[in-house]
Design a protein around this motif. Sequence first.
Motif, PDB file in Angstrom:
ATOM      1  N   THR A  27       0.840  -1.169   0.081  1.00  0.00           N
ATOM      2  CA  THR A  27       0.143  -0.124  -0.081  1.00  0.00           C
ATOM      3  C   THR A  27       0.807   1.258   0.003  1.00  0.00           C
ATOM      4  OG1 THR A  27      -0.041   0.108   2.475  1.00  0.00           O
ATOM      5  CG2 THR A  27      -1.979  -1.435   1.413  1.00  0.00           C
ATOM      6  N   ALA A  28       0.356   2.360  -0.481  1.00  0.00           N
ATOM      7  CA  ALA A  28       0.986   3.628  -0.209  1.00  0.00           C
ATOM      8  C   ALA A  28       1.575   3.696   1.363  1.00  0.00           C
ATOM      9  CB  ALA A  28       0.142   4.875  -0.597  1.00  0.00           C
ATOM     10  N   LEU A  29       0.778   3.455   2.312  1.00  0.00           N
ATOM     11  CA  LEU A  29       1.153   3.503   3.752  1.00  0.00           C
ATOM     12  C   LEU A  29       2.492   2.535   3.974  1.00  0.00           C
ATOM     13  CD1 LEU A  29       0.921   4.734   6.516  1.00  0.00           C
ATOM     14  CD2 LEU A  29      -0.668   2.796   7.013  1.00  0.00           C
ATOM     15  N   ASP A  30       2.672   1.503   3.220  1.00  0.00           N
ATOM     16  CA  ASP A  30       3.873   0.752   3.336  1.00  0.00           C
ATOM     17  C   ASP A  30       4.961   1.548   2.660  1.00  0.00           C
ATOM     18  OD1 ASP A  30       2.423  -1.323   4.189  1.00  0.00           O
ATOM     19  OD2 ASP A  30       2.234  -2.467   2.487  1.00  0.00           O
ATOM     20  N   TYR A  31       4.705   2.245   1.570  1.00  0.00           N
ATOM     21  CA  TYR A  31       5.771   2.971   1.013  1.00  0.00           C
ATOM     22  C   TYR A  31       6.333   4.070   1.785  1.00  0.00           C
ATOM     23  CZ  TYR A  31       6.113   1.202  -3.833  1.00  0.00           C
ATOM     24  OH  TYR A  31       6.514   0.315  -4.919  1.00  0.00           O
ATOM     25  N   GLU A  32       5.253   4.748   2.237  1.00  0.00           N
ATOM     26  CA  GLU A  32       5.553   5.916   3.163  1.00  0.00           C
ATOM     27  C   GLU A  32       6.291   5.595   4.574  1.00  0.00           C
ATOM     28  OE1 GLU A  32       3.438   9.567   3.535  1.00  0.00           O
ATOM     29  OE2 GLU A  32       1.804   8.538   2.794  1.00  0.00           O
ATOM     30  N   SER A  33       5.772   4.214   5.099  1.00  0.00           N
ATOM     31  CA  SER A  33       6.670   4.026   6.366  1.00  0.00           C
ATOM     32  C   SER A  33       8.205   3.466   6.068  1.00  0.00           C
ATOM     33  CB  SER A  33       5.754   2.896   6.819  1.00  0.00           C
ATOM     34  OG  SER A  33       4.397   3.350   7.402  1.00  0.00           O
ATOM     35  N   LEU A  34       8.191   2.914   4.805  1.00  0.00           N
ATOM     36  CA  LEU A  34       9.542   2.360   4.482  1.00  0.00           C
ATOM     37  C   LEU A  34      10.591   3.477   4.484  1.00  0.00           C
ATOM     38  CD1 LEU A  34      11.328  -0.223   4.189  1.00  0.00           C
ATOM     39  CD2 LEU A  34      10.526  -0.244   1.662  1.00  0.00           C
ATOM     40  N   ILE A  35       9.925   4.331   3.311  1.00  0.00           N
ATOM     41  CA  ILE A  35      10.750   5.620   3.145  1.00  0.00           C
ATOM     42  C   ILE A  35      11.336   6.440   4.417  1.00  0.00           C
ATOM     43  CG2 ILE A  35      10.922   8.092   2.158  1.00  0.00           C
ATOM     44  CD1 ILE A  35       8.886   6.761  -0.092  1.00  0.00           C
ATOM     45  N   ALA A  36      10.248   6.571   5.292  1.00  0.00           N
ATOM     46  CA  ALA A  36      10.410   7.384   6.720  1.00  0.00           C
ATOM     47  C   ALA A  36      11.708   6.351   7.459  1.00  0.00           C
ATOM     48  CB  ALA A  36       9.402   7.228   7.392  1.00  0.00           C
ATOM     49  N   TYR A  37      11.424   5.260   7.519  1.00  0.00           N
ATOM     50  CA  TYR A  37      12.456   4.244   8.082  1.00  0.00           C
ATOM     51  C   TYR A  37      13.873   4.268   7.707  1.00  0.00           C
ATOM     52  CZ  TYR A  37      14.487   0.107  10.247  1.00  0.00           C
ATOM     53  OH  TYR A  37      15.024  -0.725  11.065  1.00  0.00           O
ATOM     54  N   VAL A  38      13.766   4.107   6.419  1.00  0.00           N
ATOM     55  CA  VAL A  38      15.195   4.183   5.573  1.00  0.00           C
ATOM     56  C   VAL A  38      15.771   5.449   5.647  1.00  0.00           C
ATOM     57  CG1 VAL A  38      16.330   4.457   3.351  1.00  0.00           C
ATOM     58  CG2 VAL A  38      14.445   2.646   3.653  1.00  0.00           C
ATOM     59  N   VAL A  39      15.102   6.691   5.510  1.00  0.00           N
ATOM     60  CA  VAL A  39      15.615   7.954   6.199  1.00  0.00           C
ATOM     61  C   VAL A  39      16.337   8.176   7.390  1.00  0.00           C
ATOM     62  CG1 VAL A  39      15.267  10.408   6.372  1.00  0.00           C
ATOM     63  CG2 VAL A  39      14.189   9.229   4.458  1.00  0.00           C
ATOM     64  N   ASP A  40      15.617   7.669   8.473  1.00  0.00           N
ATOM     65  CA  ASP A  40      16.300   7.483   9.758  1.00  0.00           C
ATOM     66  C   ASP A  40      17.393   6.777   9.859  1.00  0.00           C
ATOM     67  OD1 ASP A  40      14.044   9.159  10.725  1.00  0.00           O
ATOM     68  OD2 ASP A  40      12.727   7.558  11.527  1.00  0.00           O
ATOM     69  N   GLN A  41      17.396   5.453   9.337  1.00  0.00           N
ATOM     70  CA  GLN A  41      18.428   4.567   9.373  1.00  0.00           C
ATOM     71  C   GLN A  41      19.710   5.049   8.629  1.00  0.00           C
ATOM     72  OE1 GLN A  41      18.570   1.665  11.456  1.00  0.00           O
ATOM     73  NE2 GLN A  41      16.814   2.715  12.129  1.00  0.00           N
ATOM     74  N   VAL A  42      19.683   5.584   7.501  1.00  0.00           N
ATOM     75  CA  VAL A  42      20.960   6.196   6.984  1.00  0.00           C
ATOM     76  C   VAL A  42      21.190   7.488   7.576  1.00  0.00           C
ATOM     77  CG1 VAL A  42      21.477   7.441   4.962  1.00  0.00           C
ATOM     78  CG2 VAL A  42      19.941   5.194   4.456  1.00  0.00           C
ATOM     79  N   LYS A  43      20.498   8.172   8.338  1.00  0.00           N
ATOM     80  CA  LYS A  43      20.890   9.233   9.015  1.00  0.00           C
ATOM     81  C   LYS A  43      21.599   9.005  10.157  1.00  0.00           C
ATOM     82  CE  LYS A  43      20.511  13.578  10.640  1.00  0.00           C
ATOM     83  NZ  LYS A  43      21.247  14.832  10.145  1.00  0.00           N
ATOM     84  N   GLU A  44      21.203   7.925  10.837  1.00  0.00           N
ATOM     85  CA  GLU A  44      21.848   7.393  12.203  1.00  0.00           C
ATOM     86  C   GLU A  44      23.073   6.659  11.741  1.00  0.00           C
ATOM     87  OE1 GLU A  44      20.754   3.689  15.015  1.00  0.00           O
ATOM     88  OE2 GLU A  44      19.215   5.075  14.955  1.00  0.00           O
ATOM     89  N   GLN A  45      23.139   6.042  10.651  1.00  0.00           N
ATOM     90  CA  GLN A  45      24.455   5.244  10.280  1.00  0.00           C
ATOM     91  C   GLN A  45      25.437   6.429   9.637  1.00  0.00           C
ATOM     92  OE1 GLN A  45      25.104   1.966  10.399  1.00  0.00           O
ATOM     93  NE2 GLN A  45      23.101   1.407  11.471  1.00  0.00           N
ATOM     94  N   SER A  46      24.983   7.328   8.872  1.00  0.00           N
ATOM     95  CA  SER A  46      26.199   7.902   7.945  1.00  0.00           C
ATOM     96  C   SER A  46      25.982   9.444   8.318  1.00  0.00           C
ATOM     97  CB  SER A  46      25.800   7.887   6.568  1.00  0.00           C
ATOM     98  OG  SER A  46      24.508   8.385   6.138  1.00  0.00           O
ATOM     99  N   GLY A  47      25.115   9.911   9.206  1.00  0.00           N
ATOM    100  CA  GLY A  47      24.824  11.558   9.223  1.00  0.00           C
ATOM    101  C   GLY A  47      24.504  12.045   8.144  1.00  0.00           C
ATOM    102  N   ILE A  48      23.959  11.424   6.985  1.00  0.00           N
ATOM    103  CA  ILE A  48      23.527  12.230   5.773  1.00  0.00           C
ATOM    104  C   ILE A  48      22.015  11.896   5.933  1.00  0.00           C
ATOM    105  CG2 ILE A  48      23.308  12.182   3.265  1.00  0.00           C
ATOM    106  CD1 ILE A  48      26.353  11.023   3.347  1.00  0.00           C
ATOM    107  N   THR A  49      21.123  13.019   5.544  1.00  0.00           N
ATOM    108  CA  THR A  49      19.844  12.898   5.550  1.00  0.00           C
ATOM    109  C   THR A  49      19.526  12.845   4.015  1.00  0.00           C
ATOM    110  OG1 THR A  49      19.508  14.412   7.602  1.00  0.00           O
ATOM    111  CG2 THR A  49      17.556  14.280   5.756  1.00  0.00           C
ATOM    112  N   LEU A  50      18.741  11.824   3.620  1.00  0.00           N
ATOM    113  CA  LEU A  50      18.153  11.605   2.255  1.00  0.00           C
ATOM    114  C   LEU A  50      17.004  12.445   2.001  1.00  0.00           C
ATOM    115  CD1 LEU A  50      18.572   7.732   1.970  1.00  0.00           C
ATOM    116  CD2 LEU A  50      20.046   9.514   1.031  1.00  0.00           C
TER     117      LEU A  50
END
Length: 299
Positions: free
Chosen positions: A266-289
């Motif tokens: 669903t679209a909610l699946d997409y939005e949730s996954l996008i938000a999670y990826v942004v958070d995880q990448v920020k945590e790991q690399s310091g870069i905000t996608l």
Amino acid sequence: MGVEMIQKELEGIDIRYQEPLKNYTYTKVGGKADYLVFPHNRYELARVVRFANKVGIPWMVLGNASNIIVRDGGIRGFVIMFDKLNSMTVNGYTIEAEAGAKLIEATHLALRHSLTGFEFACGIPGSIGGAVFMNAGAYGGEIAHVLTSCKVLTREGELKTLTGQELKFGYRHSAIQTTGDIVISAKFALRPGVYSMIQQEMDRLTHLRELKQPLEYPSCGSVFKRPVGNFAGQLISEAGLKGYRMGGVEVSQKHAGFMVNVDGGTALDYESLIAYVVDQVKEQSGITLEREVRIIGEA
């Protein structure tokens, strides 16, 4: 406003009522549009826009819905798709294409006329209008390099022509994103080339795309803009997120810059996954996608 009144005022125009948008989006997600409109020409388009403005019904252009996620609650008012505004002509070294024409087909038209300069776009899904809107690009080329002018319909329903300079192109950006103008058609200046060499380059880029991108699943294309000095897919991979899934949508195992609908997502699946990826990448690399894909509609 009732359906009968709209049918009367916009007689002869292809309008579909309470139409599920998931039937039209590349992601195969999205709720219903109140009124889904397929104008045959710019005059029908102008009629719809002026009528909507007059009676206060919201309206928007969906293009051909390739680099977009429509939320599960759908979209109120008129949603305009350009599938039938798709003619293309060649005049000398110039191609003029209506906004609903497929960008890939425009590159094949250039090939048939031995015109070079459009090869970079040979595998980019989406329409001419969408490509101008976001200055689509790949493999070192972008729309800004070849566009000379485009015709637009303003939010008020007036037609005007904009030069490439007036479009203020940037990375995945054009002025149209802020003005709200609608691309009706665009002109591209190409150069004379050798058919076999153009074909060879298009074959090479198509092969690269097929190797790298998950074309076998519904997706919204590249989800994030390229961070300065980095690649979004690489950052996502380094965060250990390849194959990570929420609901029916997962980070592609083939290319982490893509998210694919593998199991009735669903679209909610997409939005949730996008938000999670942004958070995880920020945590790991310091870069905000920064998201490249547009998310529209109601939750």
